[in-house]
Enzyme design. Structure first.
Site, PDB file in Angstrom:
ATOM      1  N   SER A 139      42.673  45.179  28.980  1.00  0.00           N
ATOM      2  CA  SER A 139      41.364  44.581  28.920  1.00  0.00           C
ATOM      3  C   SER A 139      40.938  43.863  30.207  1.00  0.00           C
ATOM      4  CB  SER A 139      41.315  43.570  27.772  1.00  0.00           C
ATOM      5  OG  SER A 139      42.160  42.466  28.025  1.00  0.00           O
ATOM      6  N   SER A 180      47.366  44.223  28.888  1.00  0.00           N
ATOM      7  CA  SER A 180      46.042  44.019  29.488  1.00  0.00           C
ATOM      8  C   SER A 180      46.044  43.524  30.928  1.00  0.00           C
ATOM      9  CB  SER A 180      45.213  43.050  28.645  1.00  0.00           C
ATOM     10  OG  SER A 180      44.700  43.705  27.516  1.00  0.00           O
ATOM     11  N   LYS A 199      39.182  35.723  34.950  1.00  0.00           N
ATOM     12  CA  LYS A 199      38.819  36.547  33.783  1.00  0.00           C
ATOM     13  C   LYS A 199      37.934  35.721  32.851  1.00  0.00           C
ATOM     14  CE  LYS A 199      40.816  39.517  30.179  1.00  0.00           C
ATOM     15  NZ  LYS A 199      42.051  40.044  29.541  1.00  0.00           N
TER      16      LYS A 199
END
Lengths: 95, 486
Positions: free
Chosen positions: B151, B175, B76
């Protein structure tokens, strides 16, 4: 709690955050909706409840006061928008 | 090759059936072939991935290998990676080349894992749909007109399409779990303090926690094992021995007590999701688990409490983005104030601005007690509900999200409705507990996730329950249409 567009301007100033004048109304609407949603918290009696800062109620550890970092000024300044002679440059602050 | 488990991939590398370089090429080719449809990556690191793969091949010759040596993964774009752009999905950090590695990055490097690139995400991890990214939305591989969740939407979508067998994520209010549910993959967020936050760009420091995405619980266990552990460089990292997650997978479920919180099965839950989760509960009872109805009376207050605590902490954390030392700077600032105001105004997107404004307001003079203090008190009530529940049950089970993936743009103009897509995940962060999402069926062609919540440091038990369930179900093995070619 409702927020008007003047309040958006004041809060944006506190946060040093540029928000276009034309967007103030929109932000005022969003912020008011969020704050009225958050007002549900008032429905519960929290008198005598200690605020929770850490899930395990852990406290900050102390460590010996020793230098552990190496000098990496050049690497750090290599990613700065403007530097000169090892200093970060910003617009003139003192007249 | 792309559908093999981590254990099978590792065995193939060990036996020489294929090399790390071949394995890496296989997944790089998948990214290059398919990511145009998904936008799940913001940076592809082809050259460094192949270099890492060749180094891993060398390690296999010397025998000094770990369960992740030579295994490709996606990272990420919130984790700092030395020499590679770390954008956090924001224009503010579009030019930010991190000068150091996050602890998680370093640990995965040390393990010999091969980073293929950095994944797209909501800007500064603020969002539930991956639509707030400066690099554009990620698309759900099951339906390109729908969101992947957020997210960590890029990581979830990429694993769902098997562009990589593993991906990292972070979870502040859901998330990891919510996008895992919406994309039909397995995702785990461990106990707060289990994985180091050092070098992970901070959103809400008392809630942020890193975790893992994979196709299965057994694969996720291997990634989490390599990520977790005490780190003196993170002041909230917990110094406690790490469990062997893979060893915990096979535990018997007979006698396991599973709690079903009535507040998580009420109004607002999609009936298709409810049916899928009920069927999963049935499967677990067939494996010997006992089910009990429980109550988390303050659950409804978790989203409002979160939308005070998280913005307050975000407004403080993001004050470092000021256009002076790194990141975006506006052109021709008139004076220092103008430099701050315009750099931040031009560098941040709308959702980040909303949260900075809310947080600044909640922390401003005269409002602290009414908002932040009150929310922190409610947070304790929410935590105490879980503590009570875990005196009666071993694991809590619920849907991960109230509905399957929604359409792109469907909730973009209404922040409060968007926030409610995390209604079942947020309390877990407020309490600091471990949680995971496990594929549990479909509504039409859209995946459904089942959430498992454990007591503090019970990650092993969550992975165990998920693994046992995955031995009797095949939802986690389904591949979205259009990603079949090698």
């Amino acid at each position: 709690m409702s927020v008007d567009k003047e309040a958006v301007g004041r809060i944006a100033h506190l946060a040093r955050l540029g928000v276009e004048e034309t967007e103030h109304d929109n932000y005022a609407r969003n912020l008011s909706a969020i704050l009225s949603f958050v007002e549900q918290l008032d429905s519960v009696d929290t008198s005598g409840v200690a605020p929770m800062a850490h899930p395990l109620d852990a406290s900050q550890r102390l460590r010996p006061d020793e230098v552990t970092e190496t000098d990496r000024r050049e690497q750090f300044q290599a990613i700065a928008p403007r530097v000169e002679a090892g200093l970060y440059l910003v617009p003139k602050v003192i007249e | 090759m792309f559908q093999k488990t981590i254990s099978e991939l590792s065995a193939g590398l060990r036996s020489g059936e294929f090399s790390c370089e071949e394995l890496t090429e296989c997944f790089l080719a998948r990214v290059e072939r398919y990511d145009g449809q998904l936008n799940s990556l913001v940076t592809l690191t082809r050259d460094s991935a192949l270099a890492a793969a060749r180094a891993a091949d060398q390690r296999f010759k010397t025998g000094e290998v770990t369960p992740l040596t030579g295994i490709p993964y996606l990272h990420k774009d919130i984790f700092c990676t030395e020499g590679v752009r770390t954008s956090c999905g924001s224009r503010m950090l579009d030019n930010f080349i991190a000068p150091y590695d996050a602890t998680v990055t370093q640990k995965l490097k040390d393990a010999g894992a091969v980073m293929l690139g950095k994944t797209n995400m909501d800007e500064f991890a603020m969002g539930s749909s991956n639509e707030t990214s400066f690099y554009g939305p990620v698309r759900n591989p099951w339906d390109r007109e729908r969101v992947p969740g957020g997210s960590s939407g890029g990581s979830a979508a990429a694993v769902a399409a098997r562009l990589a067998p593993l991906a990292t994520g972070t979870d502040t209010g859901g998330s990891i779990r919510q996008p895992a549910a919406l994309c039909g993959v397995t995702g785990i967020k461990p106990t707060y303090g289990r994985v180091s936050r050092y070098g992970m760009i901070a959103f809400a420091s008392s809630l942020d926690q890193a975790g893992a995405f994979a196709a299965s619980a057994a694969d996720a266990a291997r990634l989490l094992q390599a990520m977790a552990g005490y780190d003196p460089r993170d002041s909230t990292s917990i110094d406690r021995p790490l469990e062997d997650y893979s060893a915990a997978l096979e535990e018997d479920l007979r006698g396991l007590k599973i709690g079903l919180p009535k507040e998580y099965f009420g109004a607002g839950l999609d009936t298709g999701v409810a049916d899928a989760v009920a069927a999963a509960v049935q499967s677990l009872t067939h494996l010997g688990a006992e089910v009990k109805d429980i109550s988390l009376p303050n659950a409804a207050l978790s989203v409002p409490a979160y939308y005070v605590v998280a913005p307050a902490e975000c407004s403080s954390n993001l004050s470092r983005m000021d256009g002076v030392r790194f990141g975006y700077r506006c052109d021709n600032p008139r004076d220092l104030e103008d430099l701050y105001v315009r750099s931040r105004g031009e560098g941040f997107g709308a959702e980040v601005k909303r949260r900075i404004l809310i947080g600044t307001y909640a922390l401003s003079a005269g409002y602290y007690d009414a908002y932040y203090l009150k929310a922190q008190q409610v947070r304790r009530l929410i935590r105490d509900d879980f503590v009570r529940a875990f005196s009666e049950v071993d694991v809590i089970l619920s849907p991960t999200a109230p509905a399957p993936a929604f359409r792109l743009g469907e909730k973009a103009d209404d922040p409060v409705t968007m926030y409610l897509s995390d209604i079942y995940t947020i309390a877990v962060n407020l309490a600091g507990l471990p949680g995971m999402s496990v594929p549990a069926g479909f509504v039409g062609n859209l995946p459904v996730g089942m959430q498992l919540i454990g007591n503090y440091f019970d990650e092993g038990r969550l992975l165990n329950v998920a693994h046992r369930y995955q031995q009797v179900s095949d939802w986690h093995r389904q591949l979205p249409v259009g990603f079949e070619a090698v």
